[in-house]
Structure formats: structure tokens, C-alpha cells
Design a protein around this motif. Sequence first.
Motif, PDB file in Angstrom:
ATOM      1  N   THR A   1      44.615  41.403  55.878  1.00  0.00           N
ATOM      2  CA  THR A   1      44.605  42.884  56.148  1.00  0.00           C
ATOM      3  C   THR A   1      43.813  43.673  55.069  1.00  0.00           C
ATOM      4  O   THR A   1      42.945  44.209  55.420  1.00  0.00           O
ATOM      5  N   TYR A   2      44.195  43.511  53.828  1.00  0.00           N
ATOM      6  CA  TYR A   2      43.650  44.091  52.876  1.00  0.00           C
ATOM      7  C   TYR A   2      41.969  44.022  52.589  1.00  0.00           C
ATOM      8  O   TYR A   2      41.199  44.615  52.375  1.00  0.00           O
ATOM      9  N   SER A   3      41.651  42.517  52.951  1.00  0.00           N
ATOM     10  CA  SER A   3      40.099  42.293  53.054  1.00  0.00           C
ATOM     11  C   SER A   3      39.606  43.159  53.809  1.00  0.00           C
ATOM     12  O   SER A   3      38.365  43.600  53.837  1.00  0.00           O
ATOM     13  N   ARG A   4      40.134  43.261  55.315  1.00  0.00           N
ATOM     14  CA  ARG A   4      39.365  44.001  56.227  1.00  0.00           C
ATOM     15  C   ARG A   4      39.328  45.620  55.689  1.00  0.00           C
ATOM     16  O   ARG A   4      38.361  46.350  56.164  1.00  0.00           O
ATOM     17  N   ILE A   5      40.238  45.836  55.121  1.00  0.00           N
ATOM     18  CA  ILE A   5      40.400  47.427  54.630  1.00  0.00           C
ATOM     19  C   ILE A   5      39.349  47.554  53.568  1.00  0.00           C
ATOM     20  O   ILE A   5      38.472  48.556  53.700  1.00  0.00           O
ATOM     21  N   VAL A   6      39.072  46.869  52.489  1.00  0.00           N
ATOM     22  CA  VAL A   6      38.216  46.967  51.552  1.00  0.00           C
ATOM     23  C   VAL A   6      36.555  46.491  51.886  1.00  0.00           C
ATOM     24  O   VAL A   6      35.659  46.694  51.518  1.00  0.00           O
ATOM     25  N   ARG A   7      36.457  45.479  52.968  1.00  0.00           N
ATOM     26  CA  ARG A   7      35.226  45.134  53.284  1.00  0.00           C
ATOM     27  C   ARG A   7      34.058  44.761  52.284  1.00  0.00           C
ATOM     28  O   ARG A   7      33.265  45.147  52.390  1.00  0.00           O
ATOM     29  N   GLY A   8      34.642  44.026  51.261  1.00  0.00           N
ATOM     30  CA  GLY A   8      33.745  43.456  50.297  1.00  0.00           C
ATOM     31  C   GLY A   8      33.401  44.707  49.238  1.00  0.00           C
ATOM     32  O   GLY A   8      32.534  44.494  48.220  1.00  0.00           O
ATOM     33  N   SER A   9      33.973  45.616  49.288  1.00  0.00           N
ATOM     34  CA  SER A   9      33.687  46.719  48.155  1.00  0.00           C
ATOM     35  C   SER A   9      34.130  46.316  46.845  1.00  0.00           C
ATOM     36  O   SER A   9      35.095  45.672  46.467  1.00  0.00           O
TER      37      SER A   9
ATOM     38  N   PRO B   1      43.658  34.326  40.645  1.00  0.00           N
ATOM     39  CA  PRO B   1      42.685  35.028  41.170  1.00  0.00           C
ATOM     40  C   PRO B   1      41.643  34.441  41.847  1.00  0.00           C
ATOM     41  O   PRO B   1      40.699  34.983  42.719  1.00  0.00           O
ATOM     42  N   GLY B   2      41.078  33.207  41.216  1.00  0.00           N
ATOM     43  CA  GLY B   2      40.079  32.564  41.849  1.00  0.00           C
ATOM     44  C   GLY B   2      40.441  32.277  43.155  1.00  0.00           C
ATOM     45  O   GLY B   2      39.519  32.344  44.344  1.00  0.00           O
ATOM     46  N   TYR B   3      41.352  31.778  43.499  1.00  0.00           N
ATOM     47  CA  TYR B   3      41.903  31.278  44.875  1.00  0.00           C
ATOM     48  C   TYR B   3      41.912  32.471  45.865  1.00  0.00           C
ATOM     49  O   TYR B   3      41.519  32.491  46.914  1.00  0.00           O
ATOM     50  N   VAL B   4      42.469  33.579  45.466  1.00  0.00           N
ATOM     51  CA  VAL B   4      42.398  34.693  46.420  1.00  0.00           C
ATOM     52  C   VAL B   4      41.008  35.106  46.471  1.00  0.00           C
ATOM     53  O   VAL B   4      40.744  35.518  47.611  1.00  0.00           O
ATOM     54  N   ALA B   5      40.131  35.268  45.680  1.00  0.00           N
ATOM     55  CA  ALA B   5      38.805  35.580  45.847  1.00  0.00           C
ATOM     56  C   ALA B   5      37.988  34.653  46.761  1.00  0.00           C
ATOM     57  O   ALA B   5      37.445  35.034  47.652  1.00  0.00           O
TER      58      ALA B   5
ATOM     59  N   SER C   1      37.836  36.254  50.699  1.00  0.00           N
ATOM     60  CA  SER C   1      36.554  36.919  50.556  1.00  0.00           C
ATOM     61  C   SER C   1      36.892  38.208  49.727  1.00  0.00           C
ATOM     62  O   SER C   1      36.184  39.299  50.173  1.00  0.00           O
ATOM     63  N   LEU C   2      37.494  37.968  48.498  1.00  0.00           N
ATOM     64  CA  LEU C   2      37.874  39.154  47.826  1.00  0.00           C
ATOM     65  C   LEU C   2      36.846  39.111  46.523  1.00  0.00           C
ATOM     66  O   LEU C   2      37.333  39.393  45.413  1.00  0.00           O
ATOM     67  N   ASP C   3      35.726  38.345  46.357  1.00  0.00           N
ATOM     68  CA  ASP C   3      34.970  38.143  45.507  1.00  0.00           C
ATOM     69  C   ASP C   3      34.593  39.363  44.415  1.00  0.00           C
ATOM     70  O   ASP C   3      34.407  39.238  43.267  1.00  0.00           O
ATOM     71  N   GLU C   4      34.341  40.518  45.210  1.00  0.00           N
ATOM     72  CA  GLU C   4      33.909  41.579  44.532  1.00  0.00           C
ATOM     73  C   GLU C   4      35.204  42.430  44.133  1.00  0.00           C
ATOM     74  O   GLU C   4      34.778  43.228  43.208  1.00  0.00           O
ATOM     75  N   ALA C   5      36.230  42.249  44.558  1.00  0.00           N
ATOM     76  CA  ALA C   5      37.515  42.955  44.280  1.00  0.00           C
ATOM     77  C   ALA C   5      37.824  42.542  42.552  1.00  0.00           C
ATOM     78  O   ALA C   5      37.757  41.298  42.287  1.00  0.00           O
ATOM     79  N   LYS C   6      38.178  43.285  41.952  1.00  0.00           N
ATOM     80  CA  LYS C   6      38.904  43.096  40.467  1.00  0.00           C
ATOM     81  C   LYS C   6      40.301  42.430  40.963  1.00  0.00           C
ATOM     82  O   LYS C   6      40.915  42.810  41.757  1.00  0.00           O
ATOM     83  N   ARG C   7      40.579  41.384  40.256  1.00  0.00           N
ATOM     84  CA  ARG C   7      41.858  40.801  40.386  1.00  0.00           C
ATOM     85  C   ARG C   7      42.679  40.429  39.261  1.00  0.00           C
ATOM     86  O   ARG C   7      42.177  40.006  38.163  1.00  0.00           O
ATOM     87  N   TYR C   8      43.760  40.875  39.429  1.00  0.00           N
ATOM     88  CA  TYR C   8      44.822  40.378  38.153  1.00  0.00           C
ATOM     89  C   TYR C   8      46.166  39.446  38.684  1.00  0.00           C
ATOM     90  O   TYR C   8      46.143  39.292  39.949  1.00  0.00           O
ATOM     91  N   TRP C   9      46.513  38.824  37.866  1.00  0.00           N
ATOM     92  CA  TRP C   9      47.273  37.567  38.095  1.00  0.00           C
ATOM     93  C   TRP C   9      48.698  37.954  37.699  1.00  0.00           C
ATOM     94  O   TRP C   9      48.863  38.014  36.418  1.00  0.00           O
ATOM     95  N   LEU C  10      49.733  37.924  38.439  1.00  0.00           N
ATOM     96  CA  LEU C  10      51.125  38.053  38.026  1.00  0.00           C
ATOM     97  C   LEU C  10      51.575  37.053  37.421  1.00  0.00           C
ATOM     98  O   LEU C  10      51.935  36.196  38.367  1.00  0.00           O
ATOM     99  N   SER C  11      51.609  36.544  36.254  1.00  0.00           N
ATOM    100  CA  SER C  11      51.830  35.413  35.590  1.00  0.00           C
ATOM    101  C   SER C  11      52.305  35.227  34.369  1.00  0.00           C
ATOM    102  O   SER C  11      51.904  36.426  33.596  1.00  0.00           O
TER     103      SER C  11
END
Length: 183
Positions: free
Chosen positions: A21-29, A40-44, A48-58
Motif C-alpha cells: 500500500t505504501y509503495s503504491r502511495i509513494v510510487r518510487g518517490s 532496510p535492504g530487505y524492505v527496499a 520496491s522502496l529503493d528510493e525511500a529513506k529507510r530506518y530500522w527499528l532495531s
Amino acid sequence: MKIDSKISMLIEGYPRNGYQTYSRIVRGSKRGLCISRLHPGYVAHKYSLDEAKRYWLSNQRGDDSITPKSLHQLVKTLRIELRDRSGGTIFMDGLEYLLIFNDLSKVMSALEEIDDLLKASNVELIISVDPLTFEQKDLEKLWTSFPRYTGEELLCKHFVSNAQHIPTVAPMAVGQESSGLKI
């Protein structure tokens, strides 16, 4: 429920579709921002969230890690990320993970502070919530504080606000069932 809140609860069961759902909302933004229990690497790669900034709750240390024990660090990270933003959407999962290390009142206080930051930047935060991972009293507190939606409802909300013609759907009401789960 706060009508003017910039935080929305995404109600999920199984299978979990919040990332799609989120990936569709941001559409590669490049303006996407994701805070997740997943690496974060798995999520990307997976969503298909390669372009999004990602933080890991860890509890792992790293520049892009946020320890679940420190709500202050979560708020500080969002304050920094929101500093130069105007508009957009952030996705977060792991609210139940934060509750393992912090009591509900502290988490709610942090969410209120985050909500104020979001309002100042006109940014929305979508928090993925599986009702089966929360105690009923905690769910009731979340439901009275923030609006909740299904994935389809969030997509409609975002696409309608972007001037696309998709029928609107009202948020779910307390006591309403979704996929057999009482909300």
C-alpha cells in the motif's frame, strides 16, 4: 478520535499488505520515508522502496537504526527528517515492538509529539497495526486517538487527494469487522 491528526492507523491482518500500500502511495518517490522492524535492504528490495529513506527499528547499532527502547531517538530522527519537508507520507511498522520496551502512555506521548511535527510539515504518517498483536485496552486507546483505515481506504484517500477519481470510503468505526477481526 482526533480529526486533524496526521497519523493514520493502517489495520492489517494476514497477509500484511501495508508495504505494498505504501509503495503504491509513494510510487518510487525519493520523498518516501520508512521506519520498520524489517531490515532496510530487505524492505527496499521486496517492496520496491529503493528510493525511500529507510530506518530500522532495531537494537543493532548503525546510522540508520533506531533503538526501540528510545522513543526520544525516534522523535529526534523524525524531527530531523521533517525539517526540510513539505508534504509527503511516512510509513512505520513496529508499534507493538515499541510497546515491548515502553509503556503505552510514553508511546502515546511520543506519537502526540510526532503528530505536532507532522502537522508543521504537512506530512502524513501511516502506522501499520495488526489488532491481534495488541491488548484490547491498548487498541481502544489507539482507536480513540487516531483514525484507522484499511489498505484500500488509504489508497482511496491518497489518490482522491491527488485529484484522481476513485470512490471514497469512510474510515472504519469501532466495533466494525474487517476480514473477521473486530476493530
